[in-house]
Enzyme design. Structure first.
Site, PDB file in Angstrom:
ATOM      1  CG  ASP A  53     -12.881 -68.644 -45.467  1.00  0.00           C
ATOM      2  OD1 ASP A  53     -14.101 -68.413 -45.377  1.00  0.00           O
ATOM      3  OD2 ASP A  53     -12.207 -68.421 -46.484  1.00  0.00           O
TER       4      ASP A  53
ATOM      5  N   GLY B  68     -24.340 -68.312 -43.776  1.00  0.00           N
ATOM      6  CA  GLY B  68     -24.568 -68.234 -45.218  1.00  0.00           C
ATOM      7  C   GLY B  68     -24.031 -69.455 -45.914  1.00  0.00           C
TER       8      GLY B  68
ATOM      9  N   GLY C 272     -24.070 -65.971 -51.751  1.00  0.00           N
ATOM     10  CA  GLY C 272     -23.062 -65.043 -52.285  1.00  0.00           C
ATOM     11  C   GLY C 272     -23.266 -64.763 -53.775  1.00  0.00           C
TER      12      GLY C 272
ATOM     13  CB  CYS D 209     -22.243 -68.373 -54.074  1.00  0.00           C
ATOM     14  SG  CYS D 209     -22.422 -69.925 -53.269  1.00  0.00           S
TER      15      CYS D 209
ATOM     16  NE  ARG E   6      -9.305 -65.108 -57.710  1.00  0.00           N
ATOM     17  CZ  ARG E   6      -8.077 -65.381 -58.116  1.00  0.00           C
ATOM     18  NH1 ARG E   6      -7.824 -65.485 -59.408  1.00  0.00           N
ATOM     19  NH2 ARG E   6      -7.102 -65.566 -57.261  1.00  0.00           N
TER      20      ARG E   6
ATOM     21  NE  ARG F  89     -15.195 -69.597 -47.304  1.00  0.00           N
ATOM     22  CZ  ARG F  89     -16.489 -69.428 -47.563  1.00  0.00           C
ATOM     23  NH1 ARG F  89     -16.991 -69.794 -48.708  1.00  0.00           N
ATOM     24  NH2 ARG F  89     -17.286 -68.887 -46.675  1.00  0.00           N
TER      25      ARG F  89
ATOM     26  CD  GLN G 278     -18.822 -75.789 -52.944  1.00  0.00           C
ATOM     27  OE1 GLN G 278     -19.630 -75.212 -52.230  1.00  0.00           O
ATOM     28  NE2 GLN G 278     -18.019 -76.712 -52.481  1.00  0.00           N
TER      29      GLN G 278
HETATM   30  P1  IMP Z   1     -21.365 -61.404 -51.661  1.00  0.00           P
HETATM   31  O1  IMP Z   1     -21.281 -60.333 -50.623  1.00  0.00           O
HETATM   32  O2  IMP Z   1     -22.781 -61.689 -52.082  1.00  0.00           O
HETATM   33  O3  IMP Z   1     -20.466 -61.157 -52.824  1.00  0.00           O
HETATM   34  O4  IMP Z   1     -20.866 -62.752 -50.953  1.00  0.00           O
HETATM   35  C1  IMP Z   1     -19.611 -62.855 -50.355  1.00  0.00           C
HETATM   36  C2  IMP Z   1     -19.535 -64.175 -49.606  1.00  0.00           C
HETATM   37  O5  IMP Z   1     -19.652 -65.269 -50.526  1.00  0.00           O
HETATM   38  C3  IMP Z   1     -18.216 -64.454 -48.914  1.00  0.00           C
HETATM   39  O6  IMP Z   1     -18.080 -63.788 -47.688  1.00  0.00           O
HETATM   40  C4  IMP Z   1     -18.230 -65.966 -48.760  1.00  0.00           C
HETATM   41  O7  IMP Z   1     -18.976 -66.395 -47.665  1.00  0.00           O
HETATM   42  C5  IMP Z   1     -18.965 -66.404 -49.997  1.00  0.00           C
HETATM   43  N1  IMP Z   1     -18.078 -66.900 -51.041  1.00  0.00           N
HETATM   44  C6  IMP Z   1     -16.863 -66.474 -51.411  1.00  0.00           C
HETATM   45  N2  IMP Z   1     -16.393 -67.161 -52.461  1.00  0.00           N
HETATM   46  C7  IMP Z   1     -17.327 -68.073 -52.764  1.00  0.00           C
HETATM   47  C8  IMP Z   1     -17.425 -69.092 -53.763  1.00  0.00           C
HETATM   48  O8  IMP Z   1     -16.569 -69.272 -54.628  1.00  0.00           O
HETATM   49  N3  IMP Z   1     -18.549 -69.851 -53.717  1.00  0.00           N
HETATM   50  C9  IMP Z   1     -19.525 -69.673 -52.799  1.00  0.00           C
HETATM   51  N4  IMP Z   1     -19.493 -68.700 -51.882  1.00  0.00           N
HETATM   52  C10 IMP Z   1     -18.405 -67.922 -51.857  1.00  0.00           C
END
Ligand code: IMP
Length: 512
Positions: free
Chosen positions: A270, A320, A324, A327, A408, A424, A436
C-alpha cells in the site's frame, strides 16, 4: 479517407466513434465521465454475462470487485461479505500487526452459517456474566467449556430459560447449565447442521471435534439466513480468500510473516507512489521468500512505473494516483494522472506480461465500473462505494436526520495519527505531516448483500450493451479496436444525467 469514415483512425471501415488508442492519445488526460462506449450487438441476456476475472496472477474471483484497504472500509466483516458474494476484501493496515493478522484469521476461519468465534464461558462463571452478555449482545445461549475458551471440552450450554427465574445471580453456571446436549460433528455440511438444528428445537447447536472440544456454534435465529454462496471466492481448502495491506517499511517484514502464517491469500503493498526503490526491493525480497503468495503492487499510473514493478515480481498492479473520493493528492502533490487514461496505458503495458491491473479509486457508480473494465482493468477497487454499508467498520450516527457512517482517507490527518496512513504516504517519520486526504461521512447504504448483487447486475447489463459476454472478450474488443469510444462534451455529460426535473426519487445508485 474511405467513404463514410469520420477520421483517419477509422479508415477502411465505417465504424462510428474511435478506438481507445485514438481517444487516449490526446494531450488531455480523461476520466470515466469524459467518454462513453458505443453500443455493440446483443445476442445474449444479461444473466449470460460472466464477470469472472483475474485479480492477480493466481487469484480469480467471480466479481471484479475489491474493497479498499481503508480503516473505514475493510475489516473482517467487509472481507467476509465480499468473499461470500464473489469479490475480495483487503484488510487495512492502520492497526497493529497482531490485530490485522487476527482480522485475516477471522476471514480464513469463517464458515458460512457457523459462528466460528462464539462467546464461551466456564462452569465457574455466574448468571451475572450471562446477564452481561445478553445486555451487550442481545443473546443468551452460551456454550460452557471446561476452561471457558473455544477449543476446550464442551460441558454444557446455558439458555435464557435456565436462568430466568433465578433470584441469586451469583450462582455458578455449573449449577444451572443444561448438560444433555445435542451437538454436531466438525466438518458437517451447512444443510445437515440446519436439519439437526431444526429437528432439535434448540436455540443453539454446538459443533464439536472428535475429542468433544467446541469448535463452532450454529444459531437458530440465523437458520433462515443460512444460505449457500455459489460464487464465493475460496481457496483450495474451501476457506474464504482475503487480502491484506502492508507498507514497504522494513519493520513490516514481520507483519507480512504474521499475515502469511494466518493464511492471507494476497498482499497489497500500500503506497501512494509505488515507483520506489523501497517497493522494488521489497517485491523482489518477498517474491523470493514467499513465491506462493501473490502481491499486488502500486500505486502506479504510468507504463514506466508499472513495468518496473512487474519486472520486480508484481502479480497485479493497482492503478490510481489522485482519483479517490477523499483524495487531495493531485492538489497537494502536483502529481497524479486522470484515472481512465492511467488505467488504459498501464493495462496496455501490463497485458504484454499477462498481469492484471486494478482500477483503484474514483468509482462512483455502475457505469464507472463498466468503463474501468472497458479501458483494460481486470477489476475495480472501491472505497466510498462500499463505505457506509452495514458491513463497513464503525457505527452509524445521525446528522440533520440523515443516517451516516464515517469515511476517511488513509492520508487524512485523523487516519495518519493512527499509523497506517502515514506509512502509505511516506510521512511516518516526519514532524509536519501534509494531508493527502480528507475525513468525512457517507450515507447509509444498507447491507452489501442487497447492494452488491444490484451493482453487479448493472455491470452485466452494461457489458451486454457493449456486446461482450465476459471480461476477456471485452478486453479483446478493446485491443482489436472493435470497442468504440467517444468523448463527450460537458453539455452532453449534463444531458446524460438526470436533468430538468423538479424532484425525483434516486435509485439505490446511479443518479449523482
Ligand atoms: P474511492 O473508491 O474513490 O473512495 O477511492 C478509494 C481509494 O482512494 C483507495 O483504494 C486508495 O487508493 C485511495 N485513498 C485512500 N485514502 C486516501 C487518501 O487519504 N488520499 C488519497 N487517496 C486515498
Amino acid at each position: 479517407m474511405a467513404r463514410g469514415s469520420t477520421s483517419k483512425n477509422s479508415k477502411n471501415n465505417n465504424l462510428d466513434g474511435f478506438s481507445a488508442a485514438t481517444v487516449f492519445e490526446k494531450e488531455q488526460g480523461i476520466t470515466y465521465k469524459d467518454f462513453l462506449i458505443l453500443p455493440g450487438y446483443i445476442d445474449f441476456a444479461p444473466q449470460d454475462v460472466s464477470l469472472e476475472t483475474q485479480v492477480t496472477r493466481n487469484v480469480r474471483t467471480k466479481l471484479p470487485l475489491i474493497s479498499s484497504p481503508m480503516d473505514t472500509v475493510t475489516e473482517s466483516q467487509m472481507a467476509i461479505t465480499l468473499a461470500l458474494l464473489g469479490g475480495i476484501g483487503i484488510i487495512h493496515n492502520n492497526l497493529s500487526m497482531e490485530d490485522q493478522a487476527a482480522q485475516v484469521e477471522r476471514v480464513k476461519r469463517y464458515e458460512n452459517g457457523f459462528i466460528t468465534d462464539p462467546i464461551v464461558l466456564s462452569p465457574k462463571n455466574t448468571i451475572a456474566d450471562i446477564d452481561n452478555i445478553s445486555l451487550r449482545y442481545g443473546f443468551s445461549g452460551v456454550p460452557i467449556t471446561e476452561d471457558g475458551t473455544l477449543r476446550s471440552k464442551l460441558v454444557g450450554i446455558v439458555a435464557n430459560r435456565d436462568v430466568d427465574f433465578e433470584r441469586d445471580r451469583t450462582i455458578p453456571l455449573a449449577k444451572v447449565m443444561t448438560t444433555e446436549l445435542v451437538t454436531a460433528p466438525k466438518g458437517i455440511s451447512l444443510i445437515q447442521a440446519n436439519e439437526i438444528l431444526r429437528k432439535s428445537k434448540k436455540g443453539k447447536l454446538p459443533i464439536v471435534d472428535k475429542e468433544g472440544r467446541l469448535v463452532a456454534l450454529m444459531s437458530r435465529t440465523d437458520l433462515l439466513k443460512n444460505r449457500e454462496y455459489p460464487s464465493a471466492t475460496k481457496d483450495s481448502q474451501k476457506r474464504l480468500r482475503v487480502g491484506a495491506a502492508t507498507s514497504t517499511h522494513p519493520h513490516d517484514r514481520e507483519r507480512i510473516e504474521m499475515l502469511i502464517a494466518r493464511g492471507v491469500d494476497l498482499l497489497v503493498i500500500d503506497s501512494a507512489q509505488g515507483y520506489s526503490k523501497f517497493q522494488i526491493d521489497m517485491l523482489k525480497e518477498m517474491k523470493k521468500k514467499y513465491p506462493d503468495v501473490d502481491i499486488m503492487a502500486g500505486n502506479v499510473v504510468t507504463r514506466e512505473q508499472g513495468e518496473a514493478l512487474i519486472k520486480a515480481g508484481a502479480d497485479a498492479l493497482r492503478i490510481g494516483m489522485g482519483p479517490g473520493s477523499i483524495c487531495i493528492t493531485q492538489d497537494t502533490m502536483a502529481c497524479g494522472r486522470s484515472q481512465a487514461t492511467a488505467v488504459y496505458y498501464t493495462a496496455l503495458m501490463a497485458a504484454k506480461y499477462k498481469i492484471p491491473v486494478i482500477a483503484d479509486g474514483g468509482i462512483s457508480n455502475i457505469g464507472d465500473i463498466a468503463k474501468a473494465l472497458a479501458v483494460g482493468a481486470s477489476a475495480t477497487m472501491c472505497g466510498s462505494l462500499l463505505a457506509g454499508s452495514k458491513e463497513a467498520p464503525g457505527d452509524y450516527y445521525y446528522e440533520n436526520g440523515v443516517r451516516l457512517k464515517k469515511f476517511r482517507g488513509m492520508a487524512s490527518i485523523e487516519a495518519m495519527e493512527g499509523g497506517g496512513g502515514a506509512k502509505r504516504y511516506n510521512v511516518e517519520d516526519q514532524k509536519i505531516r501534509v494531508a493527502q486526504g480528507v475525513s468525512g461521512a457517507v450515507v447509509d447504504k444498507g447491507s452489501l448483500f442487497e447492494f452488491i448483487p444490484y451493482l453487479m447486475q448493472g455491470v452485466r447489463h452494461a457489458l451486454q450493451d457493449m456486446g461482450c459476454r465476459d471480461i476477456p472478450s471485452l478486453h479483446k474488443a478493446l485491443y482489436s479496436q472493435k470497442l468504440r469510444f467517444e468523448p463527450r462534451s460537458l453539455a452532453a455529460q449534463a444531458q446524460g444525467g438526470v436533468h430538468g426535473l423538479y424532484s425525483y426519487k434516486k435509485p439505490i445508485i446511479g443518479a449523482d
